[in-house]
Design a protein around this motif. Structure first.
Motif, PDB file in Angstrom:
ATOM      1  N   SER A  50      44.312 -44.358  23.639  1.00  0.00           N
ATOM      2  CA  SER A  50      43.766 -44.632  22.181  1.00  0.00           C
ATOM      3  C   SER A  50      42.631 -43.638  21.879  1.00  0.00           C
ATOM      4  O   SER A  50      42.378 -43.378  20.528  1.00  0.00           O
ATOM      5  CB  SER A  50      43.107 -46.132  21.974  1.00  0.00           C
ATOM      6  OG  SER A  50      41.986 -46.350  23.007  1.00  0.00           O
ATOM      7  N   ILE A  51      42.166 -42.839  22.661  1.00  0.00           N
ATOM      8  CA  ILE A  51      41.365 -41.709  22.205  1.00  0.00           C
ATOM      9  C   ILE A  51      42.338 -40.562  22.151  1.00  0.00           C
ATOM     10  O   ILE A  51      42.848 -40.067  23.123  1.00  0.00           O
ATOM     11  CB  ILE A  51      40.165 -41.211  23.359  1.00  0.00           C
ATOM     12  CG1 ILE A  51      39.337 -42.529  23.409  1.00  0.00           C
ATOM     13  CG2 ILE A  51      39.514 -40.178  22.748  1.00  0.00           C
ATOM     14  CD1 ILE A  51      38.563 -42.834  22.300  1.00  0.00           C
ATOM     15  N   THR A  52      42.669 -39.818  20.872  1.00  0.00           N
ATOM     16  CA  THR A  52      43.785 -39.073  20.605  1.00  0.00           C
ATOM     17  C   THR A  52      43.102 -37.826  20.604  1.00  0.00           C
ATOM     18  O   THR A  52      41.978 -37.446  20.513  1.00  0.00           O
ATOM     19  CB  THR A  52      44.353 -39.531  19.307  1.00  0.00           C
ATOM     20  OG1 THR A  52      43.372 -39.259  18.296  1.00  0.00           O
ATOM     21  CG2 THR A  52      44.731 -40.947  19.240  1.00  0.00           C
ATOM     22  N   LYS A  53      44.066 -36.751  20.695  1.00  0.00           N
ATOM     23  CA  LYS A  53      43.965 -35.410  20.483  1.00  0.00           C
ATOM     24  C   LYS A  53      43.136 -34.982  19.390  1.00  0.00           C
ATOM     25  O   LYS A  53      42.097 -34.248  19.407  1.00  0.00           O
ATOM     26  CB  LYS A  53      45.163 -34.623  20.457  1.00  0.00           C
ATOM     27  CG  LYS A  53      45.181 -32.995  20.242  1.00  0.00           C
ATOM     28  CD  LYS A  53      46.215 -32.231  20.517  1.00  0.00           C
ATOM     29  CE  LYS A  53      46.527 -30.898  20.647  1.00  0.00           C
ATOM     30  NZ  LYS A  53      45.922 -30.324  19.275  1.00  0.00           N
ATOM     31  N   SER A  54      43.404 -35.594  18.084  1.00  0.00           N
ATOM     32  CA  SER A  54      42.750 -35.158  16.829  1.00  0.00           C
ATOM     33  C   SER A  54      41.286 -35.781  17.047  1.00  0.00           C
ATOM     34  O   SER A  54      40.306 -34.991  16.554  1.00  0.00           O
ATOM     35  CB  SER A  54      43.410 -35.918  15.873  1.00  0.00           C
ATOM     36  OG  SER A  54      43.379 -37.371  15.830  1.00  0.00           O
ATOM     37  N   MET A  55      40.926 -36.944  17.902  1.00  0.00           N
ATOM     38  CA  MET A  55      39.409 -37.563  18.011  1.00  0.00           C
ATOM     39  C   MET A  55      38.792 -36.618  18.769  1.00  0.00           C
ATOM     40  O   MET A  55      37.681 -36.330  18.679  1.00  0.00           O
ATOM     41  CB  MET A  55      39.605 -39.019  18.363  1.00  0.00           C
ATOM     42  CG  MET A  55      40.421 -39.893  17.480  1.00  0.00           C
ATOM     43  SD  MET A  55      40.684 -41.623  18.345  1.00  0.00           S
ATOM     44  CE  MET A  55      39.052 -42.218  18.669  1.00  0.00           C
ATOM     45  N   ILE A  56      39.514 -36.150  19.974  1.00  0.00           N
ATOM     46  CA  ILE A  56      38.651 -35.191  20.648  1.00  0.00           C
ATOM     47  C   ILE A  56      38.396 -33.851  20.059  1.00  0.00           C
ATOM     48  O   ILE A  56      37.360 -33.357  20.153  1.00  0.00           O
ATOM     49  CB  ILE A  56      39.483 -34.878  22.115  1.00  0.00           C
ATOM     50  CG1 ILE A  56      39.641 -36.249  22.898  1.00  0.00           C
ATOM     51  CG2 ILE A  56      39.138 -33.736  22.845  1.00  0.00           C
ATOM     52  CD1 ILE A  56      40.982 -36.325  23.692  1.00  0.00           C
ATOM     53  N   GLU A  57      39.336 -33.420  19.014  1.00  0.00           N
ATOM     54  CA  GLU A  57      39.057 -32.352  18.554  1.00  0.00           C
ATOM     55  C   GLU A  57      38.100 -32.253  17.429  1.00  0.00           C
ATOM     56  O   GLU A  57      37.421 -31.007  16.852  1.00  0.00           O
ATOM     57  CB  GLU A  57      40.367 -31.549  18.267  1.00  0.00           C
ATOM     58  CG  GLU A  57      41.265 -31.148  19.607  1.00  0.00           C
ATOM     59  CD  GLU A  57      42.424 -30.056  19.332  1.00  0.00           C
ATOM     60  OE1 GLU A  57      43.103 -30.405  18.051  1.00  0.00           O
ATOM     61  OE2 GLU A  57      42.645 -29.237  20.147  1.00  0.00           O
ATOM     62  N   ALA A  58      37.873 -33.383  17.043  1.00  0.00           N
ATOM     63  CA  ALA A  58      36.821 -33.727  15.790  1.00  0.00           C
ATOM     64  C   ALA A  58      35.665 -33.460  16.565  1.00  0.00           C
ATOM     65  O   ALA A  58      34.697 -32.975  15.838  1.00  0.00           O
ATOM     66  CB  ALA A  58      37.058 -35.020  15.332  1.00  0.00           C
TER      67      ALA A  58
END
Length: 347
Positions: free
Chosen positions: A204-212
């Protein structure tokens, strides 16, 4: 083996459970296995420093010994007993997402954790869960707890006490009842032993969330059929009910008559129910195709439900278009369906 049960649901907001926690800690200290709730799925916990306890996990689950385990901690300071030199980027991500449903693969410092917990690798996956009961247990026992999902290997992961009980009663020392897991899918696993970081298992922690948090910091990798898995769920068959499941795409073209519909379940969003044949069993996956959080939460509960219904002989589950938000659930569905996708017109 007599499996003890602790129902700690009433303590979600007022964790005055010292008697139960003393009992749980004693079992962990003596090399026992206890299933504990987390916000993702229930985990089968054991002292990550105890070689024999970790061996019991593999035996109880029927789990291949080269499939590494995730170590669960209560506070960041615990991680420094078994890793060195975390980068500033990794520390920043830990501050952003912990406690929560993400595991970080970091270099392993030998000598503290037992060798079996890492599956023979020079790295280890670690996470800090956010579930209030799970956190209270980790705080009280004050030891690193290795905890894969609390189910028989290959079966759908458990998101309720009942799921754990059906699979592992009599095989483990105890089960903590802490209500249904909120997230419903296993944690994201981020390999931080290289840069850019690599998502070894989507969650549920996505690539876009990490890259934010850290721009341009993540690549993705195959999460199926890895020869040397660096995270749980990468190599072996996972998440599969006994009932055969297939991914269904373009089901608007379903034939209106089929002699097998009465033994068939369609697991689709509620707003697609009108396309389900009348004689078939409709099981709501979520509200609509945009309700990914609902689908994540419900998936394993539904896969367990299939095997409790003797009338259902096979099932079709809604295939989402793959994007950053749906990668995790499609990863689990594809494994549950053994990579099988069908078109509605072909049924």
């Amino acid at each position: 083996m007599n499996t003890k049960i602790w129902d700690l649901r009433q303590y979600n907001n007022a964790l005055n459970i010292n008697h139960e926690l003393n009992d749980i800690k004693s079992i962990f200290e003596n090399g026992g296995l206890i299933a504990i709730p987390t916000e993702t799925v229930y985990g089968l916990g054991a002292d990550a420093r105890n070689e024999q306890a970790i061996k019991k996990i593999y035996n109880a689950k029927g789990r291949p010994s080269d499939n590494p385990l995730i170590v669960h901690i209560y506070k960041v300071e615990q991680i420094y007993a078994f890793t060195d030199n975390l980068s500033d980027e990794v520390k920043k991500l830990m501050r952003a997402f912990w406690p929560g449903p993400i595991s970080f693969i970091v270099p392993l410092k030998k000598g503290y954790l037992c060798e079996r917990v890492s599956g023979g690798l020079d790295s280890i996956a670690v996470r800090m869960p956010s579930h209030p009961i799970g956190r209270q247990i980790l705080k009280y026992v004050d030891m690193p707890i290795a905890a894969p999902s609390a189910n028989l290997s290959g079966r759908p992961s458990p998101t309720t006490f009942e799921h754990v009980y059906r699979d592992l009663e009599g095989r483990i020392d105890g089960i903590v009842n802490g209500d249904q897991s909120e997230e419903g899918l296993e944690s994201t696993v981020l390999d931080c032993t290289q840069f850019p970081f690599k998502i070894a298992r989507p969650g549920s922690i996505t690539k876009s969330m990490i890259e934010a948090v850290i721009p341009d910091s993540v690549t993705t990798s195959s999460t199926f059929n890895s020869e040397k898995p660096i995270a749980p769920g990468m190599k072996y068959k996972h998440y599969s009910p006994d009932t055969p499941v297939k991914i269904l795409k373009s089901f608007h073209a379903l034939p209106s008559t089929n002699s097998n519909w009465s033994h068939t379940a369609f697991i689709v969003p509620r707003d697609k129910q009108s396309f389900v044949p009348e004689a078939a069993t409709f099981i709501p996956l979520c509200e609509d195709e945009n309700d990914i959080k609902g689908a994540n939460h419900n998936l394993y509960q539904i896969l367990h439900q299939l095997d409790q219904n003797d009338q259902i002989q096979h099932a079709y589950i809604y295939g989402f278009d793959v994007n950053d938000d749906t990668t995790a659930i499609m990863n689990r569905m594809m494994k549950a369906a053994n990579q099988t996708i069908v078109e509605g017109a072909d049924l």
